[in-house]
Design a protein around this motif. Sequence first.
Motif, PDB file in Angstrom:
ATOM      1  N   VAL A 198      86.783  87.472 -21.338  1.00  0.00           N
ATOM      2  CA  VAL A 198      87.619  87.711 -22.560  1.00  0.00           C
ATOM      3  C   VAL A 198      88.484  88.986 -22.162  1.00  0.00           C
ATOM      4  O   VAL A 198      89.548  89.149 -22.833  1.00  0.00           O
ATOM      5  CB  VAL A 198      86.624  87.808 -23.556  1.00  0.00           C
ATOM      6  N   GLN A 199      87.916  89.879 -21.701  1.00  0.00           N
ATOM      7  CA  GLN A 199      88.595  91.263 -21.826  1.00  0.00           C
ATOM      8  C   GLN A 199      90.155  90.991 -21.145  1.00  0.00           C
ATOM      9  O   GLN A 199      91.082  91.818 -21.534  1.00  0.00           O
ATOM     10  CB  GLN A 199      87.850  92.503 -20.892  1.00  0.00           C
ATOM     11  N   PRO A 200      89.982  90.707 -19.993  1.00  0.00           N
ATOM     12  CA  PRO A 200      91.324  90.449 -19.357  1.00  0.00           C
ATOM     13  C   PRO A 200      92.457  89.614 -19.995  1.00  0.00           C
ATOM     14  O   PRO A 200      93.737  89.829 -19.974  1.00  0.00           O
ATOM     15  CB  PRO A 200      91.096  89.690 -17.826  1.00  0.00           C
ATOM     16  N   ALA A 201      91.871  88.413 -20.801  1.00  0.00           N
ATOM     17  CA  ALA A 201      92.867  87.657 -21.654  1.00  0.00           C
ATOM     18  C   ALA A 201      93.531  88.542 -22.707  1.00  0.00           C
ATOM     19  O   ALA A 201      94.494  88.006 -23.138  1.00  0.00           O
ATOM     20  CB  ALA A 201      92.037  86.590 -22.197  1.00  0.00           C
ATOM     21  N   ARG A 202      92.984  89.545 -23.034  1.00  0.00           N
ATOM     22  CA  ARG A 202      93.805  90.622 -23.936  1.00  0.00           C
ATOM     23  C   ARG A 202      94.995  90.958 -23.778  1.00  0.00           C
ATOM     24  O   ARG A 202      95.863  91.362 -24.706  1.00  0.00           O
ATOM     25  CB  ARG A 202      92.745  91.738 -24.363  1.00  0.00           C
ATOM     26  N   LEU A 234      91.845  86.912 -10.913  1.00  0.00           N
ATOM     27  CA  LEU A 234      92.350  86.348  -9.750  1.00  0.00           C
ATOM     28  C   LEU A 234      91.815  84.888  -9.484  1.00  0.00           C
ATOM     29  O   LEU A 234      92.660  84.012  -8.811  1.00  0.00           O
ATOM     30  CB  LEU A 234      91.590  86.942  -8.338  1.00  0.00           C
ATOM     31  N   LEU A 235      90.599  84.459  -9.853  1.00  0.00           N
ATOM     32  CA  LEU A 235      90.029  83.017  -9.955  1.00  0.00           C
ATOM     33  C   LEU A 235      90.979  82.312 -10.775  1.00  0.00           C
ATOM     34  O   LEU A 235      91.682  81.117 -10.327  1.00  0.00           O
ATOM     35  CB  LEU A 235      88.688  82.919 -10.265  1.00  0.00           C
ATOM     36  N   ILE A 236      91.320  82.819 -11.919  1.00  0.00           N
ATOM     37  CA  ILE A 236      92.484  82.019 -12.852  1.00  0.00           C
ATOM     38  C   ILE A 236      93.583  81.668 -12.199  1.00  0.00           C
ATOM     39  O   ILE A 236      94.282  80.684 -12.102  1.00  0.00           O
ATOM     40  CB  ILE A 236      92.517  82.676 -14.318  1.00  0.00           C
ATOM     41  N   LEU A 237      94.193  82.772 -11.674  1.00  0.00           N
ATOM     42  CA  LEU A 237      95.452  82.776 -10.911  1.00  0.00           C
ATOM     43  C   LEU A 237      95.464  81.513  -9.949  1.00  0.00           C
ATOM     44  O   LEU A 237      96.309  80.933  -9.516  1.00  0.00           O
ATOM     45  CB  LEU A 237      95.957  84.085 -10.368  1.00  0.00           C
ATOM     46  N   LEU A 264      98.836  87.522 -13.997  1.00  0.00           N
ATOM     47  CA  LEU A 264      98.571  86.423 -15.121  1.00  0.00           C
ATOM     48  C   LEU A 264      99.689  85.802 -15.599  1.00  0.00           C
ATOM     49  O   LEU A 264      99.469  84.655 -16.042  1.00  0.00           O
ATOM     50  CB  LEU A 264      97.851  87.131 -16.193  1.00  0.00           C
ATOM     51  N   PRO A 265     100.767  86.405 -16.048  1.00  0.00           N
ATOM     52  CA  PRO A 265     101.922  85.501 -16.556  1.00  0.00           C
ATOM     53  C   PRO A 265     102.346  84.515 -15.416  1.00  0.00           C
ATOM     54  O   PRO A 265     102.760  83.588 -15.909  1.00  0.00           O
ATOM     55  CB  PRO A 265     103.020  86.546 -16.872  1.00  0.00           C
ATOM     56  N   LEU A 311     109.596  89.176 -15.444  1.00  0.00           N
ATOM     57  CA  LEU A 311     109.840  90.372 -16.168  1.00  0.00           C
ATOM     58  C   LEU A 311     108.510  90.681 -16.852  1.00  0.00           C
ATOM     59  O   LEU A 311     108.157  92.052 -16.952  1.00  0.00           O
ATOM     60  CB  LEU A 311     110.971  90.322 -16.758  1.00  0.00           C
ATOM     61  N   TRP A 312     107.697  89.795 -17.373  1.00  0.00           N
ATOM     62  CA  TRP A 312     106.744  90.069 -18.136  1.00  0.00           C
ATOM     63  C   TRP A 312     105.674  90.475 -17.279  1.00  0.00           C
ATOM     64  O   TRP A 312     104.822  91.480 -17.529  1.00  0.00           O
ATOM     65  CB  TRP A 312     106.264  88.747 -18.923  1.00  0.00           C
ATOM     66  N   SER A 313     105.414  89.980 -15.989  1.00  0.00           N
ATOM     67  CA  SER A 313     104.709  90.368 -14.921  1.00  0.00           C
ATOM     68  C   SER A 313     104.714  92.089 -14.437  1.00  0.00           C
ATOM     69  O   SER A 313     103.987  92.735 -14.633  1.00  0.00           O
ATOM     70  CB  SER A 313     104.590  89.839 -13.708  1.00  0.00           C
ATOM     71  N   THR A 314     106.173  92.280 -14.672  1.00  0.00           N
ATOM     72  CA  THR A 314     106.772  93.447 -14.024  1.00  0.00           C
ATOM     73  C   THR A 314     106.181  94.363 -15.421  1.00  0.00           C
ATOM     74  O   THR A 314     105.737  95.698 -14.943  1.00  0.00           O
ATOM     75  CB  THR A 314     108.086  93.703 -13.959  1.00  0.00           C
ATOM     76  N   ALA A 315     106.298  94.385 -16.473  1.00  0.00           N
ATOM     77  CA  ALA A 315     105.947  94.929 -17.660  1.00  0.00           C
ATOM     78  C   ALA A 315     104.545  95.425 -17.602  1.00  0.00           C
ATOM     79  O   ALA A 315     103.819  96.538 -17.787  1.00  0.00           O
ATOM     80  CB  ALA A 315     106.499  94.625 -18.811  1.00  0.00           C
ATOM     81  N   LEU A 316     103.795  94.319 -17.292  1.00  0.00           N
ATOM     82  CA  LEU A 316     102.405  94.470 -17.377  1.00  0.00           C
ATOM     83  C   LEU A 316     101.843  95.390 -15.961  1.00  0.00           C
ATOM     84  O   LEU A 316     100.901  96.178 -16.037  1.00  0.00           O
ATOM     85  CB  LEU A 316     101.696  93.255 -17.186  1.00  0.00           C
ATOM     86  N   LEU A 317     102.610  95.229 -14.920  1.00  0.00           N
ATOM     87  CA  LEU A 317     102.465  96.051 -13.716  1.00  0.00           C
ATOM     88  C   LEU A 317     102.375  97.600 -14.110  1.00  0.00           C
ATOM     89  O   LEU A 317     101.773  98.396 -13.708  1.00  0.00           O
ATOM     90  CB  LEU A 317     103.167  95.449 -12.609  1.00  0.00           C
ATOM     91  N   GLY A 318     103.271  97.855 -14.830  1.00  0.00           N
ATOM     92  CA  GLY A 318     103.851  99.117 -15.176  1.00  0.00           C
ATOM     93  C   GLY A 318     102.569  99.709 -16.174  1.00  0.00           C
ATOM     94  O   GLY A 318     101.870 100.890 -15.861  1.00  0.00           O
ATOM     95  N   LEU A 319     102.283  98.825 -17.053  1.00  0.00           N
ATOM     96  CA  LEU A 319     101.082  99.461 -17.937  1.00  0.00           C
ATOM     97  C   LEU A 319      99.870  99.455 -17.167  1.00  0.00           C
ATOM     98  O   LEU A 319      99.052 100.558 -17.559  1.00  0.00           O
ATOM     99  CB  LEU A 319     101.260  98.215 -19.160  1.00  0.00           C
TER     100      LEU A 319
END
Length: 234
Positions: free
Chosen positions: A5-9, A31-34, A132-133, A187-195
């Motif tokens: 659940v925590q990564p889904a946040r 990683l399994l979901i990906l 994840l995106p 771009l969504w993945s890029t933003a999450l990578l920065g965060l």
Amino acid sequence: MTSLVQPARVFIDPLDGTRAAVEARRWVWPLLILALCVSASGTLFSLRWDATPDVIRQLQSSGQLTGLSEADLLDKIQTESRKALVGGIAKGMLLMPLMALLLACILWVVSWLFDRPAPFEQLLSAAVLALLPIALYHLIFTLCVAAQHTVTLSRVANLVPSNLGAVLQGLSPKMQRVASSVDFFNLWSTALLGLGFSAATGMRRGRAVLLAVALYAMYAGVFLIGLPGQAGGQ
């Protein structure tokens, strides 16, 4: 359950969700979901793909269609279908974990260059969470392909129009590649990578996101614009 659940946040609360997941070093379930989502999309595409028109078009462009018997043509079509099936599964189960590991190594090098040391497992978590995106894209793609009776390569390219290249028409081949690099999920993945990098290293979020954008710009310039353009010219 918390580890799932925590990564889904990160989808509903990217700021605090990414920080909490990186600090807790949650990377196994994402990683399994990906891997499963990418493998599912590749497998279903190979099952729905009508390879006949695409193979014939390729053979015509290379001049190999002349004199080719019907049996040889059917054999080539079956071979391409099998290659698509194997490639789709391998992309999810092998390529995506390797990509996540490579991305984590790049983050480690960047953290060393900026004198922001961080545990590698946290950097790996940031890399996997950032992908994840991409998993969500492949899940949407799988559902779209499942609704089709058959698909072709030209149809697949616009099945999930998430980039400017699929929206803007009449562009030159070079501008088409540039527009295609402006992709919502990338771009969504890029933003999450920065965060995630910010959470792992303590760097300010704005600076970390800008750094991730710069990394994506270099990646897009080489792999999405430069190399495809060179291959097309040759």
